[in-house]
Design a protein around this motif. Structure first.
Motif: not given
Ligand code: ADP
Ligand code: ADP
Length: 227
Positions: A15, A20, A39-46
């Motif tokens: 990002y 990430v 864990p939260t923030g590990s990149g699963k959603s991305t």
């Molecule tokens: P998870 O789903 O495992 O919690 P995310 O994919 O949401 O992980 O996040 C991975 C990293 O990317 C985190 O550090 C989060 O803060 C960052 N992040 C997620 N979405 C955004 C965004 N839209 N803009 C900037 N940083 C993001």
């Protein structure tokens, strides 16, 4: 339909300047279920967003049956891959309307999807079958019931790859097991972002992410032994 084979190959994503995902590689063989854990923030959603092309990787590839998803038309991709998000959205419409969402599907197909999602029982219990108005029943639908409707909405499209982003968190573990086994019979490969041990235990393989890297992979028993 035939289940799709997914390969995520050397994928990195940032990002802006905030990297990430780092060289993420894993696969889902056709008809298998893989859990993404971390864990939260590990990149699963991305990572999930990359699979459905809400974003594209800075480097590396996402391959569906060997074809880079960037080479597929959006319609073809949408016809093969379905994402069930964490948050369930229901429209002020009938159960059927919420599942079909304008698709030209017959009641048989809607019921088949409800059965795979283990949602036919509660629809029947509400009394008026497919014509139950979700808008009128909002208060009587539990979180788990809503999630199962959202699942049926994805299943009715007969996806060859189904991505569940914590989409069964409010469903009883026993029912969740039936759903995940049912999806195999419905010819889908599945990626499940999972938090509960009961969910993780249903996967054929677990991909463990930490700070954007795959740090472990294996069956859940192997991973438990290594903990
Ligand atoms: P998870 O789903 O495992 O919690 P995310 O994919 O949401 O992980 O996040 C991975 C990293 O990317 C985190 O550090 C989060 O803060 C960052 N992040 C997620 N979405 C955004 C965004 N839209 N803009 C900037 N940083 C993001
Ligand atoms: P087909 O080989 O045509 O997919 P199956 O024998 O696998 O048919 O499916 C049996 C029933 O389950 C059919 O009524 C079909 O509509 C339904 N079905 C199969 N796969 C799915 C799916 N992914 N989603 C919803 N319904 C399905």
């Amino acid at each position: 339909a035939r289940p799709a084979e997914l390969e995520v190959s050397g994928v990195s994503y940032a990002y802006g300047t905030d990297a990430v995902l780092h060289d993420v590689t894993f696969g889902v063989p056709a008809g298998r279920t893989v859990a993404l854990v971390g864990p939260t923030g590990s990149g699963k959603s991305t990572l999930v967003q990359l699979l459905v092309r809400l974003v594209d990787p800075a480097s590396g590839q996402v391959l569906l049956d060997g074809v880079d998803v960037r080479r597929l038309a959006y319609g073809a991709l949408a016809g093969s891959v379905a994402l069930v998000p964490q948050q369930t959205f229901l429209f002020d419409d009938t159960v059927r309307g919420n599942i079909a969402l304008g698709l030209d599907v017959d009641d048989e197909e809607v019921w088949a999807a409800l059965r795979v999602a283990q949602a036919d029982a509660f629809v029947g219990r509400l009394g008026s079958g497919l014509d139950t108005r979700v808008g009128e029943r909002g208060t009587s639908l539990s979180g788990g019931q809503r999630q199962r409707l959202a699942l049926a909405r994805a299943i009715v499209r007969r996806p060859r790859l189904l991505i569940l982003d914590d989409a069964t968190s409010s469903v009883d573990p026993q029912v969740e097991a039936k759903i995940l086994y049912g999806l195999r019979d419905a010819a889908s490969s599945v990626v499940v972002v999972a938090y509960r041990m009961a969910t993780i235990a249903l996967a054929d393989e677990i991909v463990y992410l930490d700070r954007g890297r795959v740090v472990d992979r294996g069956g859940h028993e192997e991973l438990l032994e290594r903990c």
